[in-house]
Enzyme design. Sequence first.
Site, PDB file in Angstrom:
ATOM      1  N   LYS A  85      73.597   3.326  34.826  1.00  0.00           N
ATOM      2  CA  LYS A  85      74.013   2.730  33.573  1.00  0.00           C
ATOM      3  C   LYS A  85      74.158   3.785  32.473  1.00  0.00           C
ATOM      4  CE  LYS A  85      70.878  -1.109  34.457  1.00  0.00           C
ATOM      5  NZ  LYS A  85      69.643  -1.762  33.945  1.00  0.00           N
TER       6      LYS A  85
ATOM      7  N   ASP B 116      76.063  11.038  32.527  1.00  0.00           N
ATOM      8  CA  ASP B 116      75.252  11.107  31.306  1.00  0.00           C
ATOM      9  C   ASP B 116      74.476  12.419  31.232  1.00  0.00           C
ATOM     10  OD1 ASP B 116      73.648  10.335  33.465  1.00  0.00           O
ATOM     11  OD2 ASP B 116      72.479   8.871  32.347  1.00  0.00           O
TER      12      ASP B 116
ATOM     13  N   ASP C 151      70.083  16.501  35.560  1.00  0.00           N
ATOM     14  CA  ASP C 151      68.688  16.911  35.410  1.00  0.00           C
ATOM     15  C   ASP C 151      68.339  17.720  36.665  1.00  0.00           C
ATOM     16  OD1 ASP C 151      66.091  16.914  34.298  1.00  0.00           O
ATOM     17  OD2 ASP C 151      65.548  15.086  35.341  1.00  0.00           O
TER      18      ASP C 151
ATOM     19  N   LYS D  31      70.589  19.759  31.718  1.00  0.00           N
ATOM     20  CA  LYS D  31      69.231  20.317  31.587  1.00  0.00           C
ATOM     21  C   LYS D  31      69.040  21.325  32.709  1.00  0.00           C
ATOM     22  CE  LYS D  31      66.503  16.352  30.830  1.00  0.00           C
ATOM     23  NZ  LYS D  31      65.239  15.641  31.104  1.00  0.00           N
TER      24      LYS D  31
ATOM     25  N   PHE E 108      62.471  15.044  27.744  1.00  0.00           N
ATOM     26  CA  PHE E 108      62.995  13.751  28.164  1.00  0.00           C
ATOM     27  C   PHE E 108      63.702  13.131  26.968  1.00  0.00           C
ATOM     28  CE2 PHE E 108      63.306   9.394  29.492  1.00  0.00           C
ATOM     29  CZ  PHE E 108      63.656   9.543  30.827  1.00  0.00           C
TER      30      PHE E 108
ATOM     31  N   ASP F 284      68.040   5.937  28.802  1.00  0.00           N
ATOM     32  CA  ASP F 284      66.893   5.055  28.592  1.00  0.00           C
ATOM     33  C   ASP F 284      65.555   5.698  28.911  1.00  0.00           C
ATOM     34  OD1 ASP F 284      67.438   5.066  31.502  1.00  0.00           O
ATOM     35  OD2 ASP F 284      65.826   3.591  31.571  1.00  0.00           O
TER      36      ASP F 284
ATOM     37  N   ARG G  61      68.694   2.657  25.001  1.00  0.00           N
ATOM     38  CA  ARG G  61      70.111   2.951  25.286  1.00  0.00           C
ATOM     39  C   ARG G  61      70.979   2.703  24.054  1.00  0.00           C
ATOM     40  NH1 ARG G  61      70.462   3.459  30.915  1.00  0.00           N
ATOM     41  NH2 ARG G  61      69.069   2.139  32.112  1.00  0.00           N
TER      42      ARG G  61
HETATM   43  P1  IMP Z   1      68.976  13.832  38.344  1.00  0.00           P
HETATM   44  O1  IMP Z   1      67.562  14.276  38.288  1.00  0.00           O
HETATM   45  O2  IMP Z   1      69.933  14.914  37.950  1.00  0.00           O
HETATM   46  O3  IMP Z   1      69.293  13.211  39.659  1.00  0.00           O
HETATM   47  O4  IMP Z   1      69.112  12.695  37.243  1.00  0.00           O
HETATM   48  C1  IMP Z   1      68.877  11.386  37.601  1.00  0.00           C
HETATM   49  C2  IMP Z   1      69.072  10.403  36.494  1.00  0.00           C
HETATM   50  O5  IMP Z   1      67.865  10.417  35.780  1.00  0.00           O
HETATM   51  C3  IMP Z   1      70.147  10.662  35.447  1.00  0.00           C
HETATM   52  O6  IMP Z   1      71.425  10.217  35.800  1.00  0.00           O
HETATM   53  C4  IMP Z   1      69.571   9.862  34.298  1.00  0.00           C
HETATM   54  O7  IMP Z   1      69.930   8.492  34.406  1.00  0.00           O
HETATM   55  C5  IMP Z   1      68.088  10.042  34.480  1.00  0.00           C
HETATM   56  N1  IMP Z   1      67.551  11.089  33.610  1.00  0.00           N
HETATM   57  C6  IMP Z   1      67.319  12.382  33.880  1.00  0.00           C
HETATM   58  N2  IMP Z   1      66.821  13.016  32.799  1.00  0.00           N
HETATM   59  C7  IMP Z   1      66.761  12.080  31.841  1.00  0.00           C
HETATM   60  C8  IMP Z   1      66.336  12.110  30.460  1.00  0.00           C
HETATM   61  O8  IMP Z   1      65.932  13.133  29.875  1.00  0.00           O
HETATM   62  N3  IMP Z   1      66.426  10.933  29.795  1.00  0.00           N
HETATM   63  C9  IMP Z   1      66.864   9.770  30.366  1.00  0.00           C
HETATM   64  N4  IMP Z   1      67.276   9.704  31.637  1.00  0.00           N
HETATM   65  C10 IMP Z   1      67.218  10.843  32.344  1.00  0.00           C
HETATM   66 MG    MG Z   2      67.907   6.050  33.657  1.00  0.00          MG
END
Ligand code: IMP
Ligand code: MG
Length: 183
Positions: A50, A107, A110, A138, A159, A166, A172
């Site tokens: 989302k 979005d 991470d 990040k 974060f 969210d 959001r």
């Molecule tokens: P990934 O760790 O790159 O797989 O990120 C997974 C998902 O975690 C992202 O698409 C976001 O929805 C969520 N996410 C990661 N870091 C943050 C943050 O700092 N704030 C909010 N959601 C986050």
């Molecule tokens: Mg999320």
Amino acid sequence: MLITDKQQFEKGIKRVLISEEELNEALDKCAKWIDKEYEGKPLLLVSVLKGAFIFLADITKRVTIPCEVGFMAAKSYFEGTSSTGNVEITYDLAKDISQYHVLIIEDIIDTGRTLKTILAELSRRKALSLKVVTLLDKPDRRVVELDADYSLFTIPDHFVIGYGLDYGEYYRNLPYIAEYGED
Ligand code: IMP
Ligand code: MG
């Protein structure tokens, strides 16, 4: 946990990291990049729900070339504010993408695990091209090697909430990006 108290809600907003003005300026630039990169090409903007829903809407309004939009959803399993590494595609595109240049609108990157899963799945479907725009990057947290083709903001390891992102499904609706903090 359900939050109904506005004061409790506001306590989670530690400080603004990226203001609405900064977002708008970066969105204008990004849309111009998309216009230039994809003019004359069949373009499908794919948003990963989302978190990217506001970003997709605001980018789409600024793009001036013909484009279609599509949605996917991925669930990353979280413990607190950190993903566990398990990613599941829970909602998928309805159409064949082989006739499209696909641009993923994310979005945040991470750890990179969500995007890696999405990219692996879409690569199999042989789009004309496959690129990624991310609102936030990040890089300090990356566990898989992966970069966006276009990133609007690089942020430190905090974060963040707002503008679609969210914490526990809340925040959001903030029109800016803020750092989340427990009191
Ligand atoms: P990934 O760790 O790159 O797989 O990120 C997974 C998902 O975690 C992202 O698409 C976001 O929805 C969520 N996410 C990661 N870091 C943050 C943050 O700092 N704030 C909010 N959601 C986050
Ligand atoms: Mg999320």
